[in-house]
Scaffold this active site. Structure first.
Site, PDB file in Angstrom:
ATOM      1  N   CYS A 101     115.089 192.119   4.979  1.00 27.22           N
ATOM      2  CA  CYS A 101     114.975 192.311   6.426  1.00 27.22           C
ATOM      3  C   CYS A 101     116.399 192.502   6.988  1.00 27.22           C
ATOM      4  O   CYS A 101     117.372 192.133   6.330  1.00 27.22           O
ATOM      5  CB  CYS A 101     114.330 191.048   6.997  1.00 27.22           C
ATOM      6  SG  CYS A 101     114.220 190.976   8.765  1.00 27.22           S
ATOM      7  N   GLY A 110      79.877 181.969   7.228  1.00 24.77           N
ATOM      8  CA  GLY A 110      80.365 182.154   5.856  1.00 24.77           C
ATOM      9  C   GLY A 110      81.581 181.333   5.509  1.00 24.77           C
ATOM     10  O   GLY A 110      82.470 181.814   4.819  1.00 24.77           O
ATOM     11  N   CYS A 117     113.418 185.485  10.164  1.00 24.73           N
ATOM     12  CA  CYS A 117     113.266 185.765  11.608  1.00 24.73           C
ATOM     13  C   CYS A 117     111.798 185.946  12.000  1.00 24.73           C
ATOM     14  O   CYS A 117     111.503 186.198  13.166  1.00 24.73           O
ATOM     15  CB  CYS A 117     114.062 187.011  11.981  1.00 24.73           C
ATOM     16  SG  CYS A 117     113.423 188.511  11.221  1.00 24.73           S
ATOM     17  N   SER A 143      82.869 177.389   4.076  1.00 24.81           N
ATOM     18  CA  SER A 143      82.483 176.079   3.540  1.00 24.81           C
ATOM     19  C   SER A 143      83.167 174.967   4.344  1.00 24.81           C
ATOM     20  O   SER A 143      82.844 173.796   4.173  1.00 24.81           O
ATOM     21  CB  SER A 143      82.908 175.969   2.073  1.00 24.81           C
ATOM     22  OG  SER A 143      84.318 176.044   1.978  1.00 24.81           O
ATOM     23  N   GLN A 176      89.580 182.780   8.750  1.00 28.63           N
ATOM     24  CA  GLN A 176      90.401 182.238   7.666  1.00 28.63           C
ATOM     25  C   GLN A 176      90.663 183.340   6.649  1.00 28.63           C
ATOM     26  O   GLN A 176      91.358 183.136   5.667  1.00 28.63           O
ATOM     27  CB  GLN A 176      89.663 181.090   6.974  1.00 28.63           C
ATOM     28  CG  GLN A 176      89.339 179.945   7.901  1.00 28.63           C
ATOM     29  CD  GLN A 176      88.291 179.019   7.291  1.00 28.63           C
ATOM     30  OE1 GLN A 176      88.611 178.149   6.499  1.00 28.63           O
ATOM     31  NE2 GLN A 176      87.048 179.226   7.648  1.00 28.63           N
ATOM     32  N   ASN A 177      90.067 184.505   6.862  1.00 27.10           N
ATOM     33  CA  ASN A 177      90.195 185.594   5.890  1.00 27.10           C
ATOM     34  C   ASN A 177      91.485 186.372   6.096  1.00 27.10           C
ATOM     35  O   ASN A 177      92.028 186.430   7.195  1.00 27.10           O
ATOM     36  CB  ASN A 177      88.993 186.538   5.998  1.00 27.10           C
ATOM     37  CG  ASN A 177      87.712 185.828   5.635  1.00 27.10           C
ATOM     38  OD1 ASN A 177      87.751 184.763   5.029  1.00 27.10           O
ATOM     39  ND2 ASN A 177      86.583 186.395   6.013  1.00 27.10           N
ATOM     40  N   CYS A 233     117.740 190.768   9.088  1.00 24.73           N
ATOM     41  CA  CYS A 233     118.366 189.452   9.271  1.00 24.73           C
ATOM     42  C   CYS A 233     118.876 188.885   7.948  1.00 24.73           C
ATOM     43  O   CYS A 233     119.508 187.828   7.930  1.00 24.73           O
ATOM     44  CB  CYS A 233     117.370 188.480   9.915  1.00 24.73           C
ATOM     45  SG  CYS A 233     116.194 187.783   8.754  1.00 24.73           S
ATOM     46  N   HIS A 265      95.123 182.375   8.395  1.00 24.87           N
ATOM     47  CA  HIS A 265      95.763 182.383   7.074  1.00 24.87           C
ATOM     48  C   HIS A 265      96.520 183.675   6.786  1.00 24.87           C
ATOM     49  O   HIS A 265      96.785 183.990   5.634  1.00 24.87           O
ATOM     50  CB  HIS A 265      94.713 182.125   5.979  1.00 24.87           C
ATOM     51  CG  HIS A 265      94.092 180.758   6.083  1.00 24.87           C
ATOM     52  ND1 HIS A 265      92.940 180.401   5.449  1.00 24.87           N
ATOM     53  CD2 HIS A 265      94.488 179.656   6.767  1.00 24.87           C
ATOM     54  CE1 HIS A 265      92.637 179.138   5.734  1.00 24.87           C
ATOM     55  NE2 HIS A 265      93.555 178.669   6.535  1.00 24.87           N
ATOM     56  N   ALA A 276      74.970 186.410   6.087  1.00 27.72           N
ATOM     57  CA  ALA A 276      75.495 186.772   7.410  1.00 27.72           C
ATOM     58  C   ALA A 276      75.205 188.246   7.710  1.00 27.72           C
ATOM     59  O   ALA A 276      74.951 188.610   8.854  1.00 27.72           O
ATOM     60  CB  ALA A 276      76.997 186.522   7.448  1.00 27.72           C
TER      61      ALA A 276
HETATM   62  P1  NAD Z   1      84.794 179.355   0.704  1.00 26.74           P
HETATM   63  O1  NAD Z   1      84.946 180.229  -0.486  1.00 26.74           O
HETATM   64  O2  NAD Z   1      85.240 177.948   0.581  1.00 26.74           O
HETATM   65  O3  NAD Z   1      83.263 179.320   1.165  1.00 26.74           O
HETATM   66  C1  NAD Z   1      82.506 180.478   1.353  1.00 26.74           C
HETATM   67  C2  NAD Z   1      81.246 180.089   2.097  1.00 26.74           C
HETATM   68  O4  NAD Z   1      80.522 181.267   2.408  1.00 26.74           O
HETATM   69  C3  NAD Z   1      80.293 179.192   1.300  1.00 26.74           C
HETATM   70  O5  NAD Z   1      79.882 178.123   2.122  1.00 26.74           O
HETATM   71  C4  NAD Z   1      79.107 180.117   0.943  1.00 26.74           C
HETATM   72  O6  NAD Z   1      77.892 179.426   0.897  1.00 26.74           O
HETATM   73  C5  NAD Z   1      79.140 181.097   2.093  1.00 26.74           C
HETATM   74  N1  NAD Z   1      78.627 182.435   1.799  1.00 26.74           N
HETATM   75  C6  NAD Z   1      78.786 183.195   0.693  1.00 26.74           C
HETATM   76  N2  NAD Z   1      78.221 184.405   0.857  1.00 26.74           N
HETATM   77  C7  NAD Z   1      77.685 184.427   2.092  1.00 26.74           C
HETATM   78  C8  NAD Z   1      76.977 185.398   2.862  1.00 26.74           C
HETATM   79  N3  NAD Z   1      76.716 186.634   2.381  1.00 26.74           N
HETATM   80  N4  NAD Z   1      76.576 185.072   4.113  1.00 26.74           N
HETATM   81  C9  NAD Z   1      76.821 183.834   4.626  1.00 26.74           C
HETATM   82  N5  NAD Z   1      77.492 182.872   3.941  1.00 26.74           N
HETATM   83  C10 NAD Z   1      77.926 183.168   2.703  1.00 26.74           C
HETATM   84  O7  NAD Z   1      85.550 180.123   1.887  1.00 26.74           O
HETATM   85  P2  NAD Z   1      86.281 179.578   3.200  1.00 26.74           P
HETATM   86  O8  NAD Z   1      85.486 178.500   3.828  1.00 26.74           O
HETATM   87  O9  NAD Z   1      86.660 180.774   3.981  1.00 26.74           O
HETATM   88  O10 NAD Z   1      87.610 178.873   2.725  1.00 26.74           O
HETATM   89  C11 NAD Z   1      88.379 179.282   1.642  1.00 26.74           C
HETATM   90  C12 NAD Z   1      89.659 180.055   1.886  1.00 26.74           C
HETATM   91  O11 NAD Z   1      89.404 181.267   1.247  1.00 26.74           O
HETATM   92  C13 NAD Z   1      90.101 180.462   3.227  1.00 26.74           C
HETATM   93  O12 NAD Z   1      91.333 179.898   3.380  1.00 26.74           O
HETATM   94  C14 NAD Z   1      90.324 182.008   3.138  1.00 26.74           C
HETATM   95  O13 NAD Z   1      91.643 182.290   3.544  1.00 26.74           O
HETATM   96  C15 NAD Z   1      90.278 182.286   1.696  1.00 26.74           C
HETATM   97  N6  NAD Z   1      89.643 183.518   1.194  1.00 26.74           N
HETATM   98  C16 NAD Z   1      89.589 184.639   1.934  1.00 26.74           C
HETATM   99  C17 NAD Z   1      88.974 185.763   1.429  1.00 26.74           C
HETATM  100  C18 NAD Z   1      88.941 186.991   2.284  1.00 26.74           C
HETATM  101  O14 NAD Z   1      89.873 187.226   3.064  1.00 26.74           O
HETATM  102  N7  NAD Z   1      87.875 187.782   2.189  1.00 26.74           N
HETATM  103  C19 NAD Z   1      88.365 185.746   0.178  1.00 26.74           C
HETATM  104  C20 NAD Z   1      88.442 184.563  -0.586  1.00 26.74           C
HETATM  105  C21 NAD Z   1      89.088 183.451  -0.055  1.00 26.74           C
END
Ligand code: NAD
Length: 288
Positions: free
Chosen positions: A191, A230, A153, A232, A124-125, A193, A142, A274
């Site tokens: 772009c 990592g 396009c 939620s 999701q990152n 297009c 995402h 993690a």
């Molecule tokens: P979230 O912020 O909702 O939850 C983060 C989770 O990670 C929590 O449950 C927390 O307890 C856990 N956590 C924190 N530090 C940790 C560690 N060191 N080891 C293990 N677990 C740990 O994030 P989500 O569930 O990914 O959802 C939120 C949205 O945030 C996603 O859509 C994502 O796109 C976006 N996001 C991405 C980034 C990134 O790309 N790095 C940063 C912030 C948000």
């Protein structure tokens, strides 16, 4: 697994093991088989690289209202009404992303892929850190902050870090509405297009890239063990993926600092960072 086994410990394993116990190590050795594992990662895996998660203490949403900063209309309104605030947000966000380096957790997942155990990371990152660590099969639900896409396009272009750095420096210095429009038209050009490139991040209330979502489901159709690292699991539709995998016969192993609403459905939850647990798993498997 029978339906009434959902949420129970496997072979008497207790959930939320503080570290990897001998019994958890046995579970890992039994279930980390070749091609059997897929990982679903979230913001928590990147926290140690300096990018805060969204939720929780120190989360980005403590400082920035998501209805404004994670929403296309909110951002457009901000550009018109408070351009300096938007410039500050974008510059700060990209400064964090440019500085971030993969953590031992990202590296451990890449190593598991090289060993043939991990088939793919569904993330999701948007920070590109899995790829930087060497993961090849990465499904980006995402998007990716280092790419732009044409909404017309759907053409995508990867942005060089140097170019983003240049943009953030300009934004820090030139943050009136007119100047920001000039900067944006330079870094988000038209772009061929006719559409205008925009960041390839999925904002709130936007659809996920359907081909990535379909690919994620394909991996989950055949995986035997899904790692939840990592996350939620509060963001739809990613939050539906673990139960989809479970219904298809996959086990769930959660690695999180906190208990989540999904911990009860997991076969094993390892509570902790993690960055510490994933390298330990490599160790248990003899790949450290
Ligand atoms: P979230 O912020 O909702 O939850 C983060 C989770 O990670 C929590 O449950 C927390 O307890 C856990 N956590 C924190 N530090 C940790 C560690 N060191 N080891 C293990 N677990 C740990 O994030 P989500 O569930 O990914 O959802 C939120 C949205 O945030 C996603 O859509 C994502 O796109 C976006 N996001 C991405 C980034 C990134 O790309 N790095 C940063 C912030 C948000």
């Amino acid at each position: 697994m029978r339906q009434d086994d959902v949420g129970r410990d496997v072979e008497g394993l207790s959930r939320l093991e503080p570290m990897i116990s001998e019994r958890a190590a046995r579970y890992i050795r039994d279930n980390f088989k070749e091609g059997a594992v897929v990982c679903l990662s979230g913001a928590g895996i990147s926290v140690e690289s300096g990018i805060p998660a969204f939720r929780g203490e120190g989360g980005l949403w403590e400082k920035y209202d998501p209805d404004i900063y994670a929403n296309a209309e909110g951002l457009t309104g901000l550009l018109r009404r408070q351009p300096a605030k938007l410039a500050d947000f974008i510059a700060g966000f990209y400064t964090l992303l440019i500085k971030a380096r993969p953590t031992p957790a990202h590296q451990a997942l890449a190593a598991l892929e090289r060993q043939g155990i991990l088939r793919a990371v569904i993330t999701q990152n948007i920070d590109n850190l899995h790829q930087q660590a060497g993961s090849r099969n990465v499904v980006e639900l995402h998007g990716n902050a280092f790419r732009v896409r044409c909404p017309g396009c759907l053409k995508k272009i990867t942005l060089e870090k140097e170019r983003i750095k240049e943009m953030t420096e300009l934004l820090k210095r030139n943050n009136s509405y007119a100047r920001m429009l000039r900067i944006f038209s330079r870094y988000f050009p038209r772009c061929e297009c006719g559409g205008r490139f925009r960041t390839d991040i999925v904002l709130f209330r936007e659809l996920l890239p359907q081909e990535e979502l379909a690919l994620a489901y394909r991996y989950l159709d055949t995986c035997r063990l899904l790692l939840l690292v990592g996350t939620s699991l509060t963001v739809i539709p990613a939050s539906g993926l673990p139960l989809y995998a479970k219904k298809n016969g996959s086990q769930l192993l959660e690695i999180n600092q906190e208990e989540t609403q999904f911990s009860q459905f997991c076969d094993l939850s390892l509570k902790g960072k993690a960055d510490e647990i994933l390298p330990e798993i490599l160790d248990v498997l003899g790949y450290a």
